[in-house]
Structure formats: C-alpha cells, structure tokens
Design an enzyme around this catalytic site. Structure first.
Site, PDB file in Angstrom:
ATOM      1  N   GLU A 138       3.366  -4.646  12.505  1.00 35.90           N
ATOM      2  CA  GLU A 138       2.515  -3.474  12.256  1.00 35.90           C
ATOM      3  C   GLU A 138       1.333  -3.979  11.451  1.00 35.90           C
ATOM      4  OE1 GLU A 138       3.261  -0.518  13.429  1.00 35.90           O
ATOM      5  OE2 GLU A 138       5.319  -0.891  14.051  1.00 35.90           O
ATOM      6  N   CYS A 174      -3.086   1.854   6.561  1.00 40.79           N
ATOM      7  CA  CYS A 174      -3.370   1.190   7.842  1.00 40.79           C
ATOM      8  C   CYS A 174      -3.959   2.143   8.858  1.00 40.79           C
ATOM      9  CB  CYS A 174      -2.097   0.548   8.382  1.00 40.79           C
ATOM     10  SG  CYS A 174      -0.741   1.722   8.542  1.00 40.79           S
ATOM     11  N   LYS A 184      11.673  -8.589   1.708  1.00 40.83           N
ATOM     12  CA  LYS A 184      10.726  -9.201   0.780  1.00 40.83           C
ATOM     13  C   LYS A 184       9.513  -8.274   0.653  1.00 40.83           C
ATOM     14  CE  LYS A 184       7.132 -11.475   0.752  1.00 40.83           C
ATOM     15  NZ  LYS A 184       6.523 -10.855  -0.434  1.00 40.83           N
ATOM     16  N   PRO A 185       9.557  -7.419  -0.360  1.00 42.54           N
ATOM     17  CA  PRO A 185       8.414  -6.533  -0.577  1.00 42.54           C
ATOM     18  C   PRO A 185       7.252  -7.325  -1.182  1.00 42.54           C
ATOM     19  CG  PRO A 185      10.429  -5.768  -1.694  1.00 42.54           C
ATOM     20  CD  PRO A 185      10.659  -7.185  -1.309  1.00 42.54           C
ATOM     21  N   ASP A 186       6.067  -6.749  -1.135  1.00 40.96           N
ATOM     22  CA  ASP A 186       4.921  -7.417  -1.749  1.00 40.96           C
ATOM     23  C   ASP A 186       5.142  -7.552  -3.259  1.00 40.96           C
ATOM     24  OD1 ASP A 186       1.829  -8.031  -0.981  1.00 40.96           O
ATOM     25  OD2 ASP A 186       2.036  -7.373  -3.069  1.00 40.96           O
ATOM     26  N   SER A 187       4.670  -8.665  -3.811  1.00 44.47           N
ATOM     27  CA  SER A 187       4.906  -8.959  -5.235  1.00 44.47           C
ATOM     28  C   SER A 187       4.334  -7.899  -6.169  1.00 44.47           C
ATOM     29  CB  SER A 187       4.274 -10.304  -5.599  1.00 44.47           C
ATOM     30  OG  SER A 187       4.801 -11.302  -4.770  1.00 44.47           O
ATOM     31  N   ASN A 234       0.805  -1.232   0.000  1.00 40.31           N
ATOM     32  CA  ASN A 234       0.000   0.000   0.000  1.00 40.31           C
ATOM     33  C   ASN A 234       0.837   1.281   0.000  1.00 40.31           C
ATOM     34  OD1 ASN A 234       0.779  -0.505   2.649  1.00 40.31           O
ATOM     35  ND2 ASN A 234      -1.028   0.473   3.501  1.00 40.31           N
ATOM     36  N   GLY A 252       1.716  -5.744   7.631  1.00 46.31           N
ATOM     37  CA  GLY A 252       0.712  -6.385   6.788  1.00 46.31           C
ATOM     38  C   GLY A 252      -0.532  -6.697   7.596  1.00 46.31           C
ATOM     39  N   SER A 253      -1.211  -7.746   7.217  1.00 46.54           N
ATOM     40  CA  SER A 253      -2.505  -8.036   7.837  1.00 46.54           C
ATOM     41  C   SER A 253      -2.327  -8.757   9.179  1.00 46.54           C
ATOM     42  CB  SER A 253      -3.341  -8.897   6.896  1.00 46.54           C
ATOM     43  OG  SER A 253      -2.700 -10.139   6.719  1.00 46.54           O
TER      44      SER A 253
HETATM   45  P1  NAD Z   1      -0.576  -9.467   3.891  1.00 50.60           P
HETATM   46  O1  NAD Z   1      -0.388  -9.852   5.302  1.00 50.60           O
HETATM   47  O2  NAD Z   1      -1.339 -10.367   3.022  1.00 50.60           O
HETATM   48  O3  NAD Z   1       0.835  -9.242   3.146  1.00 50.60           O
HETATM   49  C1  NAD Z   1       1.832  -8.388   3.656  1.00 50.60           C
HETATM   50  C2  NAD Z   1       3.207  -8.953   3.294  1.00 50.60           C
HETATM   51  O4  NAD Z   1       3.358 -10.231   3.909  1.00 50.60           O
HETATM   52  C3  NAD Z   1       3.413  -9.196   1.801  1.00 50.60           C
HETATM   53  O5  NAD Z   1       4.752  -8.928   1.459  1.00 50.60           O
HETATM   54  C4  NAD Z   1       3.130 -10.679   1.658  1.00 50.60           C
HETATM   55  O6  NAD Z   1       3.763 -11.265   0.537  1.00 50.60           O
HETATM   56  C5  NAD Z   1       3.700 -11.219   2.953  1.00 50.60           C
HETATM   57  N1  NAD Z   1       3.129 -12.492   3.380  1.00 50.60           N
HETATM   58  C6  NAD Z   1       1.890 -12.971   3.119  1.00 50.60           C
HETATM   59  N2  NAD Z   1       1.737 -14.185   3.691  1.00 50.60           N
HETATM   60  C7  NAD Z   1       2.894 -14.468   4.341  1.00 50.60           C
HETATM   61  C8  NAD Z   1       3.348 -15.557   5.124  1.00 50.60           C
HETATM   62  N3  NAD Z   1       2.579 -16.607   5.361  1.00 50.60           N
HETATM   63  N4  NAD Z   1       4.591 -15.505   5.643  1.00 50.60           N
HETATM   64  C9  NAD Z   1       5.380 -14.434   5.444  1.00 50.60           C
HETATM   65  N5  NAD Z   1       5.010 -13.372   4.693  1.00 50.60           N
HETATM   66  C10 NAD Z   1       3.778 -13.378   4.155  1.00 50.60           C
HETATM   67  O7  NAD Z   1      -1.200  -8.009   3.942  1.00 50.60           O
HETATM   68  P2  NAD Z   1      -1.942  -7.221   2.778  1.00 50.60           P
HETATM   69  O8  NAD Z   1      -3.361  -7.580   2.863  1.00 50.60           O
HETATM   70  O9  NAD Z   1      -1.251  -7.362   1.493  1.00 50.60           O
HETATM   71  O10 NAD Z   1      -1.729  -5.719   3.303  1.00 50.60           O
HETATM   72  C11 NAD Z   1      -2.741  -4.977   3.838  1.00 50.60           C
HETATM   73  C12 NAD Z   1      -2.775  -5.113   5.340  1.00 50.60           C
HETATM   74  O11 NAD Z   1      -1.599  -4.531   5.879  1.00 50.60           O
HETATM   75  C13 NAD Z   1      -3.911  -4.360   5.976  1.00 50.60           C
HETATM   76  O12 NAD Z   1      -4.493  -5.119   6.993  1.00 50.60           O
HETATM   77  C14 NAD Z   1      -3.253  -3.132   6.560  1.00 50.60           C
HETATM   78  O13 NAD Z   1      -3.948  -2.562   7.632  1.00 50.60           O
HETATM   79  C15 NAD Z   1      -1.925  -3.661   6.942  1.00 50.60           C
HETATM   80  N6  NAD Z   1      -0.928  -2.590   7.029  1.00 50.60           N
HETATM   81  C16 NAD Z   1      -0.513  -2.198   8.262  1.00 50.60           C
HETATM   82  C17 NAD Z   1       0.393  -1.143   8.390  1.00 50.60           C
HETATM   83  C18 NAD Z   1       0.847  -0.682   9.758  1.00 50.60           C
HETATM   84  O14 NAD Z   1       1.813   0.069   9.821  1.00 50.60           O
HETATM   85  N7  NAD Z   1       0.196  -1.066  10.830  1.00 50.60           N
HETATM   86  C19 NAD Z   1       0.882  -0.516   7.252  1.00 50.60           C
HETATM   87  C20 NAD Z   1       0.441  -0.941   6.008  1.00 50.60           C
HETATM   88  C21 NAD Z   1      -0.463  -1.994   5.908  1.00 50.60           C
END
Ligand code: NAD
Length: 538
Positions: free
Chosen positions: A275, A309, A202-205, A179, A253-254
């Site tokens: 985070e 987020c 490892k950035p998002d793909s 994001n 991430g999530s």
């Molecule tokens: P996601 O958790 O699906 O992915 C985030 C990252 O984790 C990606 O690089 C992904 O490839 C990696 N990933 C996915 N599965 C994994 C696993 N099993 N093991 C290791 N790495 C893995 O998140 P998303 O849905 O792509 O991103 C959006 C989410 O991120 C939202 O919930 C948002 O609120 C949150 N977010 C939080 C912040 C913060 O600072 N709190 C900032 C930005 C986004």
C-alpha cells in the site's frame, strides 16, 4: 486561522531529555510507557528516543531489536500460530468482535496516545479506532463467507467432487508507517489473525507506543500473547530481517521502499501486498454543489495535516464554478483552527517531524519561486509547535515544480481549472500514481461514468476518501505505482491464505478404460467437450 497553545504550559523549546536534563519532563507517565515497551522483543540494550511532535517533549526510550530478536519473534510467533490455526473459526471471530467493543470503550486512551505520538488533531485521531472497529466487526461477522471450504464445479458432473480449503500461510510480517499509527498497525493484521496466521509487526520508530497499545488490546480481547510479536528499529535493518523470515509481507509506506520489499519477496518467492503513495486528484464537476465540494476539499486535503495516503493533493475545478468554489474553499480553509492540544476542537494538528516539515516547506518554496501563487497559508507555524505548517492552497502550479507530480504528504493542495471533462480526467490520470480519487457532482450516474475512466484503486463520489476507506467489504489499494494487492474485503483476507483444491474422482478415470484405444478415448473426450459446451456448462 486561529490557534491554540498546548495544555500544560508553554512549549518546550526543543527536545529536552529528562534522562539528562532534570528540568525537562516526559509527556507520558514513564510507568505507562514501560508497560508498553516491555512487549518489544529486544535483547540489544540499545534504545531510541522518541519525542512528541506537539511540543518536542520526550516520550520514551524505545528498546531496539536486533536480527536475533527478530528471529526469536518468529520462533514465538510460529509456535503460537500452530496452536491458533487449530482454534475454531467462530472462536477466532468472537475475539475480533470483543476487540471491537474494547476499542470503542478504550478510545479516549487510544486517541490521547495517537495525538501525543503523531501530533494530529483529536478528530483525525478518532478516525483510527473508528477504522479498526469497523474492520474488526466486518471480519468478525463475515469470517465464514471468506474462509469456509467451498464446493467447486468438478470436471465430470456428479463424478468429480471438488472442494477448496483456505489454509493459513504461517507468520505474516507487517511493516507499517507513522501517519495512522493505530489503524495502520492493526487493520491489515486482523484478517491475517482471523485466517489462522500469526504476525510479526514492525511499526515505524516514531509511533511505536501506539502500535504497542494496539498489541496490548489484542491480548486483552483474547488473542494469545505470542500470536502478535512486535519488534522495533530502523526499517532498513529490522524490516529486512522480517522480510527474510516471513511467509508473507504486508507493507504500507512509500513507493521506493515498497519496490525494494517487492524485490526481496520475489527472491524468496513469497507474496506481498504493498500500500504505497499517491498524488490524489479531486474533480469538481460543473454541476457540483459548491459548498459541499469546498467542505469536502478541506477535509480531503487537510485531514491529519495532509499526511494521509488517500488525501487530495490536486484539485481540478470546472471553469463554470471555479471562482465561486475557490472563494468558498479559501474561506473555509482560513476558518480552520490549528492547535497543539489534546482536546476536541482543532481542525488540524502538527506534521510529525522536522523531515516532514522540511519536505512540505521545500515543495511550497519551490512552487512559489517558480511562479505559483499562494491563495492562503504557505508558512510554517513555530509559534504553535515545532512542526506546524499552515493549510495551503496553491494556484498556477506547473509541471516543472516539484509539487506538480511528487507526493508532498502535507497540507498543500494545487488548484487547476478545466474546461473539458475528458481533459480533466486525462490530467487526473497523468503521473505514475493511482491510489485514490474524488469526484463532486450532483448527478451520481454521470459521476460514476467519469469514475470508470479514472485510473485509481478507489474513487469517492461526493466524499474525499472516507466512503471507500470505511466500506470494509470493498477492496482498497493502489493501481500503478501506488501499490500491489488490496486490503479490505475478500481480497484483504484471501491474501493471507493458500487455497488448496481437493478433488475426489469416482467411477471413471482420466485415461482410456475397458481396452479403449488412446484414439477412441480422445474422440469420446472431444464429444464430451462439445456436449458440455452445448449444455451451457462452464
Ligand atoms: P517509508 O517507506 O519510509 O516507511 C514505512 C515503513 O517501512 C516504516 O515502518 C519504515 O521503518 C519501514 N522501512 C523503511 N525502509 C525499509 C526497508 N528498506 N525495508 C523494510 N522496511 C523499511 O514510508 P514513510 O515515508 O515513513 O511513510 C509515508 C508514505 O507511506 C507515503 O508515501 C504515504 O503515501 C505512504 N502510505 C501509504 C498508505 C496506503 O495505504 N497506500 C497508507 C499510509 C502511508
């Protein structure tokens, strides 16, 4: 709402791929893309295509990393880290300050790439180099405050000398989302490097190119090339490979993925910071400046099309000003310009993907089907780009609707009226998340009192999120299911260090001396404890 079409002609109808379709074109120069993707540690000969959400145009075929590649990235990073940890702190800080200037100088290129890859409006893309520059400057200027050896109180005044050193951990794994692809790739890594660590990222793909440009800028600023390794691939594979090797994991991430990573880190007894998601509330108190609050609500809810987020998804407004506020908020939202162009002027861009569009659409359709009212917006806008969705204000959202408690991560905000401030705080605190909150009031002291009762890691008064996010000296992170650990400030750098206490004892020892019995020793020590307390010593 007004709209603009992308520059360079009509939108591509679906993702055509120039490798197979001679009529299709890449959104970016293939040579430029290759220069960036050359940084990925990859020997698999597999690639994954990426497309611009602005138009569906292909951007790159991104080489994918296997487990062996992640292992190799760690070997290189460990070698580079050993050298880097011996570099003086002033030299490391100077590289950060050079990065600050480089990012400001190269911001047009950075912002273009962010827009191409994420589909966001230019003004929201600008927030990224801005945040990284602030972070680089802050840590560059405060390096000694966080990392210098500190003297501590010794147990026997004058005879026990204690000092605490901050040792780097080694190699930090950084797993980041799409994001905010530039700042999420970099901002957590800068303090890690300053503390003497290396990084495997490892950035998002979906947003690899921006993260690779970030890595290029690090090298240009003066960080050794091998200190920052980039690997690519699905999180479940490549992310897991990182967690298995890192000395610390910084994850953004999530919440479900964060929980998984915390479990894996616990198995290895390594630290992690998480985070995670939020369902952030804004409270507009009865004495708020209605116009300012409506402006803040627009920015707070629709920045980066709500894929932020810390953006607002729940808006609690005092009864006394509810109607006036809603009229201004709706009017401002309807005046927003949406567009898929790279230039300044758009108030909101695209969502990143079909998956995001599906989630946002499903949340709105579910709410409407169960009786919520759409005050404005509520529809996808395929006429603007494949994943556009209108900024949407809902009223009458109730607990059985998905968007009541689940994070939408899109441009959708639910309005709630309140009569009693304590009740508004209780409703804001409901649910499992606790990332960010906002309070609008003309009485700063009162708003700060209310803030103390909010269960969120950051609270912004008369702002939505920018005041805490950009104040790098203060920690930022989530309470409850929104995270663990903090970025920014001292906490944001100390997480990447082991503290080591070194105590030098003189003259006396911690045992009976000169033929003293154990009982006499205990009596002397007890008396000493009492005296020390009377003297006010800690
Ligand atoms: P996601 O958790 O699906 O992915 C985030 C990252 O984790 C990606 O690089 C992904 O490839 C990696 N990933 C996915 N599965 C994994 C696993 N099993 N093991 C290791 N790495 C893995 O998140 P998303 O849905 O792509 O991103 C959006 C989410 O991120 C939202 O919930 C948002 O609120 C949150 N977010 C939080 C912040 C913060 O600072 N709190 C900032 C930005 C986004």
């Amino acid at each position: 709402m007004t709209s603009q079409h992308p520059t360079g002609g009509p939108l591509v109808d679906g993702p055509s791929d120039p490798e197979h379709d001679p009529a299709a074109s890449y959104g970016l120069e293939p040579g430029y893309v290759r220069r960036l993707t050359d940084r990925i540690v990859s020997t698999t000969s597999e690639t994954a295509p990426t497309y611009s959400p602005l138009s569906g145009q292909p951007l790159a075929h991104v080489p994918q990393s296997g487990d062996d590649d992640v292992a190799e990235a760690f070997v290189r990073a460990r070698r580079a880290q050993q050298q880097w940890a011996r570099t003086g702190l002033d030299e490391r800080a100077a590289v950060l300050l050079r990065l600050h200037d480089l990012i400001l100088d190269r911001q047009d290129e950075i912002i273009d790439l962010i827009c191409w890859e994420s589909g966001k409006a230019r003004k929201h893309a600008f927030d990224e180099p801005l945040h990284v520059a602030l972070t680089a400057r802050y840590y560059g200027r405060t390096a000694h405050d966080h990392l210098d050896t500190r003297r501590k109180l010794g147990v026997v005044p004058g005879l026990t000398r204690v000092e605490v050193h901050r040792q780097p951990l080694g190699v930090v794994g950084i797993i980041s989302p799409w994001n905010y692809p530039f700042t999420m790739a970099l901002c957590d890594g800068l303090p890690a490097l300053l503390a003497g660590n290396a990084v495997v990222a490892k950035p998002d793909s979906q947003t690899m190119l921006t993260a690779l440009l970030a890595a290029e800028l690090l090298e240009e600023a003066g960080f050794p090339r091998d200190l920052w390794q980039v690997v690519a691939g699905p999180g479940s594979k490549v992310g897991t490979s990182i967690v298995q090797r890192a000395d610390y994991v910084c994850f953004t991430g999530s919440t479900p993925t964060g929980r998984l990573i915390a479990t894996q880190c616990a198995e290895r007894l390594i630290g992690c910071s998480l985070e995670l998601g939020g369902k952030n509330p804004m409270l507009v108190l009865r004495d708020a400046d209605v116009e300012k609050a409506a402006e803040g609500a627009c920015r707070g809810s629709f920045s980066n099309a709500g894929q932020l987020c810390v953006s607002m998804e729940r808006l609690f407004v005092a009864d006394q000003i509810y109607d006036r506020f809603v009229a201004r908020f709706v009017a401002r939202t309807e005046a927003m310009t949406l567009g898929a162009t790279l230039d300044w002027g758009n108030d909101m861009g695209s969502l990143i993907s079909q998956a995001q569009l599906d989630t946002v659409t499903a949340h709105v359709e579910d709410a409407v089907a169960r009786g919520a009212r759409v005050l404005t917006g509520g529809r996808p806008r395929p006429d603007l780009g494949p994943y556009f969705f209108e900024p949407t204000i809902l009223e009458g959202v109730t607990p059985e609707m998905t968007c009541f408690g689940d994070e939408t991560f899109g441009p959708v905000i639910a309005l709630y009226r309140f009569h009693d401030e304590a009740d508004a705080v209780a409703r804001a605190n409901a649910g499992d998340y606790g990332l960010n909150a906002s309070i609008y009031s003309q009485d700063g002291a009162r708003a700060r009192m209310v803030a103390r009762n909010i269960l969120c890691g950051t609270v912004n008064i008369n702002e939505a999120f920018g005041a805490t996010f950009a104040s790098i000296d203060s920690p930022m992170g989530g309470m409850r299911q929104s995270g663990m650990g903090r970025r920014q400030g001292s906490e944001g750098i100390h997480r990447y260090t082991e503290s080591q206490s070194v105590a030098t004892q003189r003259l006396i020892r911690f045992a009976p001396m000169l033929g003293m019995s154990d009982r006499a020793y205990a009596t002397v020590m007890t008396a000493q404890l009492r005296v020390m307390k009377k003297l006010g010593r800690a």
